[in-house]
Scaffold this active site. Structure first.
Site, mmCIF file in Angstrom:
data_model
loop_
_atom_site.group_PDB
_atom_site.id
_atom_site.type_symbol
_atom_site.label_atom_id
_atom_site.label_comp_id
_atom_site.label_asym_id
_atom_site.label_seq_id
_atom_site.Cartn_x
_atom_site.Cartn_y
_atom_site.Cartn_z
ATOM 1 N N ILE A 1 0.727 -1.122 0.084
ATOM 2 C CA ILE A 1 0.015 0.026 -0.047
ATOM 3 C C ILE A 1 0.775 1.161 -0.017
ATOM 4 O O ILE A 1 0.397 2.231 -0.655
ATOM 5 C CB ILE A 1 -0.841 -0.108 1.192
ATOM 6 C CG1 ILE A 1 -2.025 -0.993 0.813
ATOM 7 C CG2 ILE A 1 -1.626 1.202 1.516
ATOM 8 C CD1 ILE A 1 -3.040 -1.440 2.029
ATOM 9 N N SER B 1 -6.374 -0.629 10.396
ATOM 10 C CA SER B 1 -6.804 -1.555 10.009
ATOM 11 C C SER B 1 -8.136 -2.120 10.522
ATOM 12 O O SER B 1 -8.393 -1.604 12.012
ATOM 13 C CB SER B 1 -5.807 -2.802 10.308
ATOM 14 O OG SER B 1 -6.312 -4.160 10.173
ATOM 15 N N TYR C 1 -1.299 -6.868 17.078
ATOM 16 C CA TYR C 1 -1.345 -6.021 15.886
ATOM 17 C C TYR C 1 -2.644 -5.343 16.176
ATOM 18 O O TYR C 1 -2.668 -3.929 15.656
ATOM 19 C CB TYR C 1 -1.408 -6.793 14.768
ATOM 20 C CG TYR C 1 -1.435 -6.300 13.385
ATOM 21 C CD1 TYR C 1 -0.519 -5.390 12.769
ATOM 22 C CD2 TYR C 1 -2.985 -6.070 12.662
ATOM 23 C CE1 TYR C 1 -0.528 -4.756 11.490
ATOM 24 C CE2 TYR C 1 -2.892 -5.443 11.527
ATOM 25 C CZ TYR C 1 -1.895 -4.905 10.865
ATOM 26 O OH TYR C 1 -2.147 -4.122 9.918
ATOM 27 N N LYS D 1 -3.152 -1.178 16.389
ATOM 28 C CA LYS D 1 -4.164 -0.399 15.292
ATOM 29 C C LYS D 1 -5.188 0.358 16.240
ATOM 30 O O LYS D 1 -5.653 1.403 15.722
ATOM 31 C CB LYS D 1 -4.691 -1.467 14.433
ATOM 32 C CG LYS D 1 -3.740 -2.141 13.423
ATOM 33 C CD LYS D 1 -2.965 -1.097 12.626
ATOM 34 C CE LYS D 1 -1.957 -1.174 11.716
ATOM 35 N NZ LYS D 1 -1.230 -0.333 10.920
#
Length: 303
Positions: free
Chosen positions: A36, A161, A186, A190
């Protein structure tokens, strides 16, 4: 959930939103050599921006740089080497960069990692947290003076995310539990990014800097293939491309700020909820001040 993969939202997209040219805008993209980050950097270069690719790996960074210059014809693309897991490296990068004295119109915090095992950086931080949270925090705070130079048009876009929906904000930033779980860490990281974006929007609201976080949808990137191999295989061909993942980042860069809400979370070019009903996360943002205090002291630990 399928819309997180391939979206039907695109039928409401306005092509003219993406036809804006931004020559003279200085844009920094972290983690820009693949996925990305690469698609974002290329999309901005194509629209005439001056783009700074911040990459950890010199060879990969140089390959991305020459490819973007060739594909877009824009020579105003530059490579900066910095390991986003290191507070020290971020400090030395931002101090080098500040000497150029250029206004930063857009900072895109894209660099991210999902490491399944507990790894500790040389500075003593858990690796996922070091890149996703502490690195993002340190880079953003140290860029504020240069972002102010681009006021009132300055903006910071953080690539979060949808994984964060499962996780409330927690003070346990480095996952002290013994049974370390990279996917859970994770998601927590986020969530911090979403809450930080909200906080920054309040702190800097009079500085002419807009803060936005976004969810790219699930894209088929080298990062996903490496960190979630079985997920990647299972949904092969159903995931978004890196370009589709980068679409909302580019959209947030190009829109007039009056159309955007500082502190908001975006998905597919529209504001999205930060919490799902019954997920029990909505009150957790109340502890953001104490999280910021911890980050502030960790970022100052070295030098």
């Amino acid at each position: 959930m399928n819309q997180m993969f391939r979206s039907d939202h695109s039928k409401n997209f306005k092509p003219e939103d993406m036809e804006v040219q931004i020559p003279g805008k200085n844009c920094i993209v972290t983690g820009a050599n693949s996925g990305i980050g690469y698609a974002t950097a290329e999309g901005l270069a194509k629209r005439g921006a001056t783009v700074y690719l911040v990459c950890r790996n010199k060879e990969k960074g140089e390959a991305a740089l020459s490819e973007i210059q060739t594909r877009t014809g824009n020579q105003n693309v530059h490579l900066e080497i910095c390991d986003l897991s290191s507070v020290n490296e971020i400090k030395s990068f931002t101090s080098r960069f500040s000497k150029r004295n250029v206004p930063v119109h857009v900072l895109i915090n894209n660099a991210g990692i999902l490491e399944q095992n507990r790894v500790t950086t040389p500075e003593g931080f858990e690796l996922n947290f070091a890149v996703n949270v502490l690195g993002t925090y340190t880079m953003t705070e140290l860029m504020v003076p240069l972002l102010e130079k681009a006021s009132p048009d300055a903006r910071v876009i953080t690539v979060s995310s949808g994984g964060m929906y499962t996780s409330p904000l927690t003070k346990d930033l480095q996952y002290s539990e013994s049974n370390f779980n990279g996917v859970v860490q994770y998601a927590r990281n986020k969530r911090v990014q979403i809450a930080l974006t909200e906080k920054w929007a309040k702190i800097y609201e009079n500085k002419g800097i807009g803060f936005y976080s976004m969810h790219p949808g699930w894209a088929e990137t080298p990062g996903v293939a490496k960190s979630l191999p079985s997920f990647s295989e299972r949904f092969s061909g159903k995931l978004r491309t890196s370009e589709e993942g980068a679409d909302t980042v580019i959209w947030l860069t190009l829109q007039p700020k009056e159309k955007l809400v500082s502190g908001a979370f975006y998905f597919d070019r529209a504001e999205a909820p930060k919490h799902l009903t019954f997920s029990g996360t909505s009150d957790s943002h109340a502890i953001i001040d104490s999280v910021v205090e911890s980050l502030h002291s960790m970022a100052s630990l070295f030098g």
